[in-house]
Design a protein around this motif. Structure first.
Motif, PDB file in Angstrom:
ATOM      1  N   MET A   1       0.843  -1.199   0.000  1.00  9.77           N
ATOM      2  CA  MET A   1       0.000   0.000   0.000  1.00  9.77           C
ATOM      3  C   MET A   1       0.877   1.246   0.000  1.00  9.77           C
ATOM      4  O   MET A   1       1.843   1.346   0.733  1.00  9.77           O
ATOM      5  CB  MET A   1      -0.885  -0.022   1.253  1.00  9.77           C
ATOM      6  N   ASP A   2       0.516   2.195  -0.810  1.00 10.32           N
ATOM      7  CA  ASP A   2       1.269   3.445  -0.918  1.00 10.32           C
ATOM      8  C   ASP A   2       0.954   4.334   0.279  1.00 10.32           C
ATOM      9  O   ASP A   2      -0.187   4.734   0.480  1.00 10.32           O
ATOM     10  CB  ASP A   2       0.890   4.146  -2.234  1.00 10.32           C
ATOM     11  N   GLN A   3       1.971   4.658   1.054  1.00  6.99           N
ATOM     12  CA  GLN A   3       1.749   5.494   2.234  1.00  6.99           C
ATOM     13  C   GLN A   3       1.511   6.952   1.866  1.00  6.99           C
ATOM     14  O   GLN A   3       0.999   7.707   2.662  1.00  6.99           O
ATOM     15  CB  GLN A   3       2.938   5.394   3.187  1.00  6.99           C
ATOM     16  N   GLY A   4       1.882   7.364   0.682  1.00  7.99           N
ATOM     17  CA  GLY A   4       1.735   8.754   0.272  1.00  7.99           C
ATOM     18  C   GLY A   4       0.314   9.136  -0.079  1.00  7.99           C
ATOM     19  O   GLY A   4      -0.010  10.296  -0.176  1.00  7.99           O
ATOM     20  N   VAL A   5      -0.562   8.157  -0.277  1.00  7.23           N
ATOM     21  CA  VAL A   5      -1.926   8.442  -0.713  1.00  7.23           C
ATOM     22  C   VAL A   5      -2.666   9.326   0.283  1.00  7.23           C
ATOM     23  O   VAL A   5      -3.254  10.318  -0.082  1.00  7.23           O
ATOM     24  CB  VAL A   5      -2.713   7.128  -0.972  1.00  7.23           C
ATOM     25  N   GLY A   6      -2.634   8.998   1.553  1.00  5.95           N
ATOM     26  CA  GLY A   6      -3.335   9.786   2.557  1.00  5.95           C
ATOM     27  C   GLY A   6      -2.808  11.205   2.641  1.00  5.95           C
ATOM     28  O   GLY A   6      -3.553  12.136   2.866  1.00  5.95           O
ATOM     29  N   MET A   7      -1.502  11.360   2.430  1.00  3.39           N
ATOM     30  CA  MET A   7      -0.900  12.682   2.526  1.00  3.39           C
ATOM     31  C   MET A   7      -1.417  13.612   1.430  1.00  3.39           C
ATOM     32  O   MET A   7      -1.648  14.768   1.661  1.00  3.39           O
ATOM     33  CB  MET A   7       0.619  12.590   2.439  1.00  3.39           C
ATOM     34  N   ALA A   8      -1.591  13.083   0.238  1.00  6.02           N
ATOM     35  CA  ALA A   8      -2.027  13.912  -0.881  1.00  6.02           C
ATOM     36  C   ALA A   8      -3.480  14.360  -0.712  1.00  6.02           C
ATOM     37  O   ALA A   8      -3.906  15.317  -1.329  1.00  6.02           O
ATOM     38  CB  ALA A   8      -1.858  13.162  -2.190  1.00  6.02           C
ATOM     39  N   ASP A   9      -4.235  13.621   0.112  1.00  5.67           N
ATOM     40  CA  ASP A   9      -5.640  13.949   0.316  1.00  5.67           C
ATOM     41  C   ASP A   9      -5.825  15.192   1.180  1.00  5.67           C
ATOM     42  O   ASP A   9      -6.862  15.825   1.120  1.00  5.67           O
ATOM     43  CB  ASP A   9      -6.364  12.778   0.960  1.00  5.67           C
ATOM     44  N   ALA A  10      -4.857  15.490   2.022  1.00  6.37           N
ATOM     45  CA  ALA A  10      -4.976  16.643   2.919  1.00  6.37           C
ATOM     46  C   ALA A  10      -5.016  17.927   2.093  1.00  6.37           C
ATOM     47  O   ALA A  10      -4.242  18.104   1.165  1.00  6.37           O
ATOM     48  CB  ALA A  10      -3.813  16.682   3.896  1.00  6.37           C
TER      49      ALA A  10
ATOM     50  N   ALA B   1      -3.077  12.172  11.597  1.00  6.68           N
ATOM     51  CA  ALA B   1      -3.162  13.173  12.664  1.00  6.68           C
ATOM     52  C   ALA B   1      -2.053  14.215  12.542  1.00  6.68           C
ATOM     53  O   ALA B   1      -2.311  15.419  12.651  1.00  6.68           O
ATOM     54  CB  ALA B   1      -3.100  12.493  14.033  1.00  6.68           C
ATOM     55  N   CYS B   2      -0.831  13.777  12.295  1.00  2.00           N
ATOM     56  CA  CYS B   2       0.288  14.722  12.144  1.00  2.00           C
ATOM     57  C   CYS B   2       0.126  15.555  10.876  1.00  2.00           C
ATOM     58  O   CYS B   2       0.437  16.749  10.863  1.00  2.00           O
ATOM     59  CB  CYS B   2       1.619  13.968  12.124  1.00  2.00           C
ATOM     60  N   ASP B   3      -0.365  14.916   9.823  1.00  2.97           N
ATOM     61  CA  ASP B   3      -0.590  15.627   8.567  1.00  2.97           C
ATOM     62  C   ASP B   3      -1.597  16.754   8.776  1.00  2.97           C
ATOM     63  O   ASP B   3      -1.384  17.890   8.358  1.00  2.97           O
ATOM     64  CB  ASP B   3      -1.076  14.652   7.497  1.00  2.97           C
TER      65      ASP B   3
ATOM     66  N   GLN C   1      -2.299  18.252  11.557  1.00  2.00           N
ATOM     67  CA  GLN C   1      -1.698  19.266  12.426  1.00  2.00           C
ATOM     68  C   GLN C   1      -0.749  20.166  11.627  1.00  2.00           C
ATOM     69  O   GLN C   1      -0.759  21.390  11.798  1.00  2.00           O
ATOM     70  CB  GLN C   1      -0.949  18.576  13.569  1.00  2.00           C
ATOM     71  N   ARG C   2       0.067  19.578  10.746  1.00  2.39           N
ATOM     72  CA  ARG C   2       0.977  20.379   9.902  1.00  2.39           C
ATOM     73  C   ARG C   2       0.192  21.340   9.018  1.00  2.39           C
ATOM     74  O   ARG C   2       0.541  22.517   8.909  1.00  2.39           O
ATOM     75  CB  ARG C   2       1.849  19.461   9.036  1.00  2.39           C
ATOM     76  N   ILE C   3      -0.871  20.829   8.410  1.00  2.03           N
ATOM     77  CA  ILE C   3      -1.703  21.661   7.522  1.00  2.03           C
ATOM     78  C   ILE C   3      -2.351  22.794   8.316  1.00  2.03           C
ATOM     79  O   ILE C   3      -2.395  23.933   7.859  1.00  2.03           O
ATOM     80  CB  ILE C   3      -2.772  20.801   6.812  1.00  2.03           C
ATOM     81  N   GLU C   4      -2.853  22.497   9.498  1.00  4.15           N
ATOM     82  CA  GLU C   4      -3.504  23.532  10.313  1.00  4.15           C
ATOM     83  C   GLU C   4      -2.526  24.656  10.652  1.00  4.15           C
ATOM     84  O   GLU C   4      -2.856  25.841  10.525  1.00  4.15           O
ATOM     85  CB  GLU C   4      -4.069  22.926  11.597  1.00  4.15           C
ATOM     86  N   ILE C   5      -1.332  24.297  11.064  1.00  4.94           N
ATOM     87  CA  ILE C   5      -0.309  25.305  11.388  1.00  4.94           C
ATOM     88  C   ILE C   5       0.001  26.136  10.155  1.00  4.94           C
ATOM     89  O   ILE C   5       0.010  27.370  10.196  1.00  4.94           O
ATOM     90  CB  ILE C   5       0.971  24.634  11.936  1.00  4.94           C
ATOM     91  N   PHE C   6       0.217  25.470   9.024  1.00  8.02           N
ATOM     92  CA  PHE C   6       0.559  26.144   7.768  1.00  8.02           C
ATOM     93  C   PHE C   6      -0.547  27.101   7.331  1.00  8.02           C
ATOM     94  O   PHE C   6      -0.286  28.263   7.008  1.00  8.02           O
ATOM     95  CB  PHE C   6       0.824  25.077   6.700  1.00  8.02           C
ATOM     96  N   GLN C   7      -1.798  26.625   7.340  1.00  7.14           N
ATOM     97  CA  GLN C   7      -2.889  27.483   6.857  1.00  7.14           C
ATOM     98  C   GLN C   7      -3.160  28.636   7.820  1.00  7.14           C
ATOM     99  O   GLN C   7      -3.576  29.715   7.382  1.00  7.14           O
ATOM    100  CB  GLN C   7      -4.147  26.667   6.562  1.00  7.14           C
ATOM    101  N   GLU C   8      -2.886  28.461   9.107  1.00  9.22           N
ATOM    102  CA  GLU C   8      -3.064  29.568  10.045  1.00  9.22           C
ATOM    103  C   GLU C   8      -1.975  30.625   9.860  1.00  9.22           C
ATOM    104  O   GLU C   8      -2.239  31.817   9.995  1.00  9.22           O
ATOM    105  CB  GLU C   8      -3.110  29.050  11.483  1.00  9.22           C
ATOM    106  N   TYR C   9      -0.766  30.206   9.535  1.00  3.77           N
ATOM    107  CA  TYR C   9       0.264  31.191   9.206  1.00  3.77           C
ATOM    108  C   TYR C   9      -0.073  31.886   7.882  1.00  3.77           C
ATOM    109  O   TYR C   9       0.147  33.091   7.735  1.00  3.77           O
ATOM    110  CB  TYR C   9       1.657  30.566   9.158  1.00  3.77           C
ATOM    111  N   ALA C  10      -0.609  31.134   6.926  1.00  3.32           N
ATOM    112  CA  ALA C  10      -1.039  31.751   5.661  1.00  3.32           C
ATOM    113  C   ALA C  10      -2.118  32.790   5.943  1.00  3.32           C
ATOM    114  O   ALA C  10      -2.082  33.902   5.403  1.00  3.32           O
ATOM    115  CB  ALA C  10      -1.547  30.693   4.690  1.00  3.32           C
ATOM    116  N   ASN C  11      -3.065  32.452   6.807  1.00  2.00           N
ATOM    117  CA  ASN C  11      -4.130  33.390   7.157  1.00  2.00           C
ATOM    118  C   ASN C  11      -3.553  34.647   7.810  1.00  2.00           C
ATOM    119  O   ASN C  11      -3.982  35.769   7.525  1.00  2.00           O
ATOM    120  CB  ASN C  11      -5.145  32.704   8.079  1.00  2.00           C
TER     121      ASN C  11
END
Length: 144
Positions: free
Chosen positions: A1-10, A99-101, A103-113
């Motif tokens: 199973m490709d582990q990258g699939v879930g990451m691209a969905d975020a 979960a970590c993905d 969290q990373r996205i939330e931090i990134f989008q809040e800095y973008a905001n």
């Protein structure tokens, strides 16, 4: 199973109150913004927000126009990881799980905001955003 699939969905969300600014910064059919993609616009704003120390959560997201941006559209996705790592100060945030993905996205989008909020203040009364961004970058370069 490709582990990258879930990451691209975020997906990186955009605050509803910043949607017009994000659209204005993107070069498109009726726009002549300085950036080619929404991912480029968001990455610039996140770096700016991070540089300014301005992390700003938001309650309401833009649903359409612009829509959420898939992570795989970011040319340099390491920016998301670097900002999150610096904020969390814990390398576990880089783990390859949902979960970590999120969290990373939330931090990134809040800095973008936060970056978009900063740009909104800088652009008051301005017509040419490109000139304002160049001026801002030139000013920042001399302050560093």
């Amino acid at each position: 199973m490709d582990q990258g699939v879930g990451m691209a969905d975020a997906r990186v969300k955009i605050a509803k109150d910043k949607a017009e600014l994000v659209k204005a910064l993107k070069d498109g059919s009726d726009m002549n913004g300085p950036f080619q993609t929404y991912a480029d616009v968001i990455a610039f704003a996140a770096i700016l927000g991070f540089h300014q120390g301005k992390r700003l959560p938001f309650a309401e997201i833009s649903i359409k126009d612009p829509d959420q941006v898939p992570q795989d559209q970011f040319k340099n996705r390491q920016i998301i990881d670097l900002i999150a790592l610096n904020e969390a100060r814990d390398p576990k945030i880089l783990l390859d799980n949902e979960a970590c993905d999120r969290q990373r996205i939330e931090i990134f989008q809040e800095y973008a905001n936060g970056g978009f909020e900063f740009l909104n203040q800088k652009f008051i009364g301005s017509i040419d955003y490109l000139d304002q961004i160049l001026l801002l970058l030139n000013t920042e370069k001399h302050l560093s």
